[in-house]
Design a protein around this motif. Structure first.
Motif, PDB file in Angstrom:
ATOM      1  N   ASP A   1     -62.127  17.022 -45.157  1.00  0.00           N
ATOM      2  CA  ASP A   1     -62.703  16.213 -44.185  1.00  0.00           C
ATOM      3  C   ASP A   1     -63.075  14.731 -44.607  1.00  0.00           C
ATOM      4  OD1 ASP A   1     -64.413  15.437 -42.150  1.00  0.00           O
ATOM      5  OD2 ASP A   1     -65.540  16.933 -41.687  1.00  0.00           O
ATOM      6  N   GLN A   2     -62.593  13.910 -44.155  1.00  0.00           N
ATOM      7  CA  GLN A   2     -62.860  12.469 -44.371  1.00  0.00           C
ATOM      8  C   GLN A   2     -64.048  11.932 -44.122  1.00  0.00           C
ATOM      9  OE1 GLN A   2     -60.826  10.409 -46.184  1.00  0.00           O
ATOM     10  NE2 GLN A   2     -58.985  10.152 -45.495  1.00  0.00           N
ATOM     11  N   SER A   3     -65.101  12.735 -43.271  1.00  0.00           N
ATOM     12  CA  SER A   3     -66.302  12.228 -42.932  1.00  0.00           C
ATOM     13  C   SER A   3     -67.356  12.592 -43.914  1.00  0.00           C
ATOM     14  CB  SER A   3     -66.502  12.695 -41.686  1.00  0.00           C
ATOM     15  OG  SER A   3     -66.469  14.171 -41.448  1.00  0.00           O
ATOM     16  N   LYS A   4     -66.853  13.699 -44.967  1.00  0.00           N
ATOM     17  CA  LYS A   4     -67.917  14.335 -45.932  1.00  0.00           C
ATOM     18  C   LYS A   4     -67.822  13.392 -47.197  1.00  0.00           C
ATOM     19  CE  LYS A   4     -68.471  18.143 -43.449  1.00  0.00           C
ATOM     20  NZ  LYS A   4     -69.884  18.491 -42.723  1.00  0.00           N
ATOM     21  N   LEU A   5     -68.785  13.634 -48.137  1.00  0.00           N
ATOM     22  CA  LEU A   5     -69.079  12.894 -49.174  1.00  0.00           C
ATOM     23  C   LEU A   5     -68.322  13.745 -50.467  1.00  0.00           C
ATOM     24  CD1 LEU A   5     -72.338  11.473 -48.817  1.00  0.00           C
ATOM     25  CD2 LEU A   5     -70.329  10.170 -48.337  1.00  0.00           C
ATOM     26  N   THR A   6     -67.078  13.705 -50.365  1.00  0.00           N
ATOM     27  CA  THR A   6     -66.266  14.494 -51.539  1.00  0.00           C
ATOM     28  C   THR A   6     -65.330  13.526 -52.380  1.00  0.00           C
ATOM     29  OG1 THR A   6     -64.706  14.873 -49.837  1.00  0.00           O
ATOM     30  CG2 THR A   6     -66.563  16.463 -50.213  1.00  0.00           C
ATOM     31  N   ALA A   7     -64.728  14.068 -53.409  1.00  0.00           N
ATOM     32  CA  ALA A   7     -63.846  13.345 -54.278  1.00  0.00           C
ATOM     33  C   ALA A   7     -63.130  14.566 -54.974  1.00  0.00           C
ATOM     34  CB  ALA A   7     -64.644  12.663 -55.299  1.00  0.00           C
ATOM     35  N   ALA A   8     -61.777  13.892 -55.444  1.00  0.00           N
ATOM     36  CA  ALA A   8     -60.910  14.658 -56.100  1.00  0.00           C
ATOM     37  C   ALA A   8     -61.024  14.146 -57.652  1.00  0.00           C
ATOM     38  CB  ALA A   8     -59.234  14.673 -55.697  1.00  0.00           C
TER      39      ALA A   8
ATOM     40  N   THR B   1     -70.581   4.620 -58.688  1.00  0.00           N
ATOM     41  CA  THR B   1     -70.829   3.222 -58.556  1.00  0.00           C
ATOM     42  C   THR B   1     -69.747   2.412 -58.520  1.00  0.00           C
ATOM     43  OG1 THR B   1     -72.726   3.822 -59.686  1.00  0.00           O
ATOM     44  CG2 THR B   1     -72.282   1.456 -59.373  1.00  0.00           C
ATOM     45  N   ASN B   2     -69.516   1.317 -57.471  1.00  0.00           N
ATOM     46  CA  ASN B   2     -68.477   0.411 -57.330  1.00  0.00           C
ATOM     47  C   ASN B   2     -69.011  -0.621 -58.489  1.00  0.00           C
ATOM     48  OD1 ASN B   2     -67.329  -1.905 -56.986  1.00  0.00           O
ATOM     49  ND2 ASN B   2     -66.979  -1.233 -54.741  1.00  0.00           N
ATOM     50  N   THR B   3     -68.375  -0.964 -59.626  1.00  0.00           N
ATOM     51  CA  THR B   3     -68.734  -1.602 -60.719  1.00  0.00           C
ATOM     52  C   THR B   3     -68.875  -3.147 -60.224  1.00  0.00           C
ATOM     53  OG1 THR B   3     -66.520  -2.029 -61.464  1.00  0.00           O
ATOM     54  CG2 THR B   3     -67.838  -0.141 -62.476  1.00  0.00           C
ATOM     55  N   LYS B   4     -68.104  -3.470 -59.010  1.00  0.00           N
ATOM     56  CA  LYS B   4     -68.135  -4.941 -58.614  1.00  0.00           C
ATOM     57  C   LYS B   4     -69.312  -5.341 -57.750  1.00  0.00           C
ATOM     58  CE  LYS B   4     -63.798  -7.193 -58.371  1.00  0.00           C
ATOM     59  NZ  LYS B   4     -63.090  -8.095 -57.694  1.00  0.00           N
ATOM     60  N   ASN B   5     -69.904  -4.124 -56.975  1.00  0.00           N
ATOM     61  CA  ASN B   5     -71.158  -4.643 -56.167  1.00  0.00           C
ATOM     62  C   ASN B   5     -72.280  -3.836 -56.334  1.00  0.00           C
ATOM     63  OD1 ASN B   5     -70.520  -2.053 -54.759  1.00  0.00           O
ATOM     64  ND2 ASN B   5     -69.173  -3.103 -53.317  1.00  0.00           N
ATOM     65  N   SER B   6     -72.057  -2.653 -57.349  1.00  0.00           N
ATOM     66  CA  SER B   6     -73.381  -1.828 -57.479  1.00  0.00           C
ATOM     67  C   SER B   6     -73.549  -0.846 -56.575  1.00  0.00           C
ATOM     68  CB  SER B   6     -74.616  -2.658 -58.191  1.00  0.00           C
ATOM     69  OG  SER B   6     -74.125  -3.482 -59.327  1.00  0.00           O
ATOM     70  N   HIS B   7     -72.851  -0.533 -55.460  1.00  0.00           N
ATOM     71  CA  HIS B   7     -73.099   0.189 -54.393  1.00  0.00           C
ATOM     72  C   HIS B   7     -72.764   1.549 -54.987  1.00  0.00           C
ATOM     73  CE1 HIS B   7     -72.961  -3.168 -51.402  1.00  0.00           C
ATOM     74  NE2 HIS B   7     -73.960  -2.580 -50.968  1.00  0.00           N
ATOM     75  N   SER B   8     -73.654   2.630 -54.736  1.00  0.00           N
ATOM     76  CA  SER B   8     -73.305   3.909 -55.206  1.00  0.00           C
ATOM     77  C   SER B   8     -73.601   4.897 -54.091  1.00  0.00           C
ATOM     78  CB  SER B   8     -74.535   4.306 -56.289  1.00  0.00           C
ATOM     79  OG  SER B   8     -74.529   3.465 -57.354  1.00  0.00           O
ATOM     80  N   VAL B   9     -72.781   6.136 -54.572  1.00  0.00           N
ATOM     81  CA  VAL B   9     -72.950   7.516 -53.710  1.00  0.00           C
ATOM     82  C   VAL B   9     -72.783   8.604 -54.424  1.00  0.00           C
ATOM     83  CG1 VAL B   9     -70.451   7.336 -53.137  1.00  0.00           C
ATOM     84  CG2 VAL B   9     -71.863   8.182 -51.413  1.00  0.00           C
ATOM     85  N   ILE B  10     -73.430   9.491 -53.792  1.00  0.00           N
ATOM     86  CA  ILE B  10     -73.174  11.018 -54.599  1.00  0.00           C
ATOM     87  C   ILE B  10     -72.266  11.765 -53.792  1.00  0.00           C
ATOM     88  CG2 ILE B  10     -74.542  13.010 -55.340  1.00  0.00           C
ATOM     89  CD1 ILE B  10     -77.034  11.377 -55.534  1.00  0.00           C
ATOM     90  N   VAL B  11     -71.325  12.202 -54.621  1.00  0.00           N
ATOM     91  CA  VAL B  11     -70.152  13.032 -53.901  1.00  0.00           C
ATOM     92  C   VAL B  11     -69.940  14.679 -54.789  1.00  0.00           C
ATOM     93  CG1 VAL B  11     -68.957  11.005 -53.071  1.00  0.00           C
ATOM     94  CG2 VAL B  11     -68.274  11.973 -55.306  1.00  0.00           C
TER      95      VAL B  11
END
Length: 135
Positions: free
Chosen positions: A53-60, A73-83
Motif C-alpha cells: 500500500d503506497q499510503s503506508k510507511l513501509t520499505a523493501a 534520513t534524506n542526507t540532502k535535507n535531513s528529513h526523516s521518517v520511520i518505516v
C-alpha cells in the motif's frame, strides 16, 4: 576427554559469535540510494505476504528481517521518517531501499527518482511472513 569437551565448547562459542555477527543489530547504520516504489506495484503482495500500500510507511530491504523498524534520513535535507520493512529488494544494484510513496513524500523524494539516505535500525522485527505469523 576434557580436552575434547573444551575444544567442542570453544568451537561452539566461536560459531555462535560468528552467527550473531551476521545478524543485524539495533543501532546498525547504512548509507546508500533509496528509490520510490512504482505505482504499478500498489496492491501487489510483498515478500512478507502483506498487500503493498503506497499510503503506508513501509520499505523493501535486502536483508533486514520483516517487521524491522528503521529510521530513514534524506542526507540532502535531513528529513526523516520511520518505516517498517515488509518487502525484499531493491533488485537494482546500487540501491539499499525501495520506499513507499508515503515514506518518500516525508523525505521530499519525488516519484521516479532516487536520493541518498542513511538508515538506522531502531528495532528488529520477527522476520516472519504473514503465513508464518498466523501459525
Amino acid at each position: 576427554m576434557n580436552r575434547h569437551i573444551a575444544g567442542y565448547v570453544t568451537l561452539t562459542i566461536a560459531l555462535v559469535m560468528n552467527a550473531s555477527a551476521l545478524q543485524p543489530a539495533t543501532g546498525e547504520k547504512e548509507t546508500g540510494l533509496a528509490a520510490v516504489y512504482s505505482d504499478a506495484l500498489n496492491g501487489h503482495i510483498t515478500a512478507s505476504g502483506q498487500t503493498f500500500d503506497q499510503s503506508k510507511l513501509t520499505a523493501a530491504h535486502k536483508t533486514l528481517p520483516f517487521g524491522t523498524k528503521i529510521k530513514v534520513t534524506n542526507t540532502k535535507n535531513s528529513h526523516s521518517v520511520i518505516v517498517r520493512v515488509n518487502d525484499r529488494g531493491p533488485v537494482q544494484s546500487g540501491r539499499i531501499l525501495d520506499l513507499s510513496q508515503a515514506a518518500a513524500a516525508r523525505l521530499h523524494i519525488p516519484k521516479n527518482s532516487m536520493r541518498e539516505v542513511s538508515v538506522d535500525v531502531l528495532a528488529l522485527g520477527s522476520g516472519k511472513t504473514v503465513k508464518q505469523a498466523a501459525k
